[in-house]
Design a protein around this motif. Structure first.
Motif, mmCIF file in Angstrom:
data_model
loop_
_atom_site.group_PDB
_atom_site.id
_atom_site.type_symbol
_atom_site.label_atom_id
_atom_site.label_comp_id
_atom_site.label_asym_id
_atom_site.label_seq_id
_atom_site.Cartn_x
_atom_site.Cartn_y
_atom_site.Cartn_z
ATOM 1 N N LEU A 175 0.805 -1.219 0.000
ATOM 2 C CA LEU A 175 0.000 0.000 0.000
ATOM 3 C C LEU A 175 0.842 1.276 0.000
ATOM 4 O O LEU A 175 0.289 2.379 0.015
ATOM 5 C CB LEU A 175 -0.921 0.009 1.223
ATOM 6 N N SER A 176 2.153 1.139 -0.012
ATOM 7 C CA SER A 176 3.044 2.298 0.115
ATOM 8 C C SER A 176 2.882 3.267 -1.050
ATOM 9 O O SER A 176 2.447 2.899 -2.143
ATOM 10 C CB SER A 176 4.502 1.835 0.201
ATOM 11 N N VAL A 177 3.253 4.518 -0.795
ATOM 12 C CA VAL A 177 3.176 5.589 -1.790
ATOM 13 C C VAL A 177 4.489 6.367 -1.747
ATOM 14 O O VAL A 177 4.914 6.818 -0.678
ATOM 15 C CB VAL A 177 1.992 6.539 -1.502
ATOM 16 N N ALA A 178 5.119 6.525 -2.890
ATOM 17 C CA ALA A 178 6.367 7.276 -2.952
ATOM 18 C C ALA A 178 6.155 8.707 -2.469
ATOM 19 O O ALA A 178 5.183 9.361 -2.838
ATOM 20 C CB ALA A 178 6.914 7.269 -4.380
ATOM 21 N N GLY A 179 7.060 9.162 -1.631
ATOM 22 C CA GLY A 179 6.988 10.530 -1.114
ATOM 23 C C GLY A 179 6.099 10.706 0.095
ATOM 24 O O GLY A 179 5.981 11.817 0.627
ATOM 25 N N ALA A 180 5.465 9.630 0.548
ATOM 26 C CA ALA A 180 4.503 9.743 1.641
ATOM 27 C C ALA A 180 5.158 10.152 2.950
ATOM 28 O O ALA A 180 6.231 9.674 3.306
ATOM 29 C CB ALA A 180 3.760 8.419 1.834
ATOM 30 N N ARG A 181 4.501 11.055 3.652
ATOM 31 C CA ARG A 181 4.813 11.384 5.036
ATOM 32 C C ARG A 181 3.751 10.712 5.909
ATOM 33 O O ARG A 181 2.866 10.020 5.394
ATOM 34 C CB ARG A 181 4.790 12.901 5.237
ATOM 35 N N LEU A 182 3.830 10.911 7.194
ATOM 36 C CA LEU A 182 2.825 10.323 8.068
ATOM 37 C C LEU A 182 1.417 10.756 7.671
ATOM 38 O O LEU A 182 0.484 9.955 7.658
ATOM 39 C CB LEU A 182 3.102 10.711 9.522
ATOM 40 N N ARG A 183 1.260 12.041 7.331
ATOM 41 C CA ARG A 183 -0.078 12.547 7.025
ATOM 42 C C ARG A 183 -0.658 11.893 5.770
ATOM 43 O O ARG A 183 -1.861 11.619 5.702
ATOM 44 C CB ARG A 183 -0.062 14.069 6.907
#
Length: 251
Positions: free
Chosen positions: A87-95
């Motif tokens: 489910l990961s997304v490149a560039g993702a932060r906690l928010r």
């Protein structure tokens, strides 16, 4: 003599920017790979929450990132096939993890309990680190995880200014994980152990994302906890096979 010292700083910066632009082009490729990969059946379910590292950005192929290495180890330890839902997304932060990934995780958890769940998120928050916000968002995220989740602390950046912020963030990670009874994969320790030269050798051309070697190091942070999880599953399966005979004997 450090060979990098022979290069003009401007040349190093240009080289890094060019490499970063080239690596950015792999983001949709890796994302498509993981979407296709989740359709592949497996006896066990492995769910992944994370950012570009979980997507394998910087590796020569998406499957040479740490997620596939962990999945291969899990399959070898259990002797069963593994389906990966990344489910990961490149560039993702906690928010972004809270807004995009966690609702998808909640939907999946309604239908099945994952046999393995790894979380590596928060490194992108260091660029604009706010201690209070980081703590609040991490608390919200960890509260949504099943107790069997394995969460990684933040990796070593090998840059003094960033390291001070990472130290604060990792204290929050460990304290929050302890409150929720979650196992912490020691990503910081294993990446720091490589040293600065090791970090360069294990980095992609953008000098930010890991390369194939670096991702094997990342995976090593998860493997002890993954092996323990596999052992729990084996013991549970053994107990399940023995239970019917035990009930029959008592009748």
């Amino acid at each position: 003599m450090n060979l990098l010292s022979l290069w003009p700083i401007s040349a190093i910066v240009r080289h890094r920017e060019t490499a970063a632009a080239r690596i950015d082009l792999t983001i949709p490729v890796n994302s498509a790979f993981w979407r296709a990969r989740q359709k592949k059946a497996g006896e066990l379910l492995y769910l992944v929450i994370g950012d570009s590292a979980a997507q394998g950005i910087g590796a020569s192929k998406p499957y040479r990132g740490y997620v596939q290495v962990v999945a291969n180890h899990f399959a070898a330890e259990t002797g069963r096939t593994v389906r990966i839902v990344n489910l990961s997304v490149a560039g993702a932060r906690l928010r972004e993890a809270l807004a995009i990934q966690m609702p998808k995780l909640a939907t999946l958890l309604r239908d099945a309990s994952p046999d393995l769940l790894t979380v590596s998120i928060g490194a992108n928050d260091i660029n604009s680190f706010e201690k209070g916000r980081f703590a609040r968002e991490l608390e919200e995220l960890y509260a949504l995880l099943p107790s069997t989740a394995i969460v990684a602390d933040l990796p070593c950046f090998h840059i003094p200014q960033r390291e001070r912020l990472v130290a604060v963030a990792n204290r929050i990670v460990r304290a929050t994980a302890e409150r929720h009874g979650l196992v912490v994969a020691p990503l910081y320790a294993v990446t720091k152990r490589q040293g600065i030269l090791g970090a360069v050798y294990q980095s992609a051309a953008d000098l930010f994302h890991p390369n194939d070697r670096g991702y094997r190091v990342w995976a090593s942070a998860f493997l002890p906890a993954v092996a323990a999880r596999a052992k729990d599953l084996r013991e549970h399966a053994t107990a399940g096979r023995k239970a019917p005979a035990g009930r029959e004997a008592n009748q």
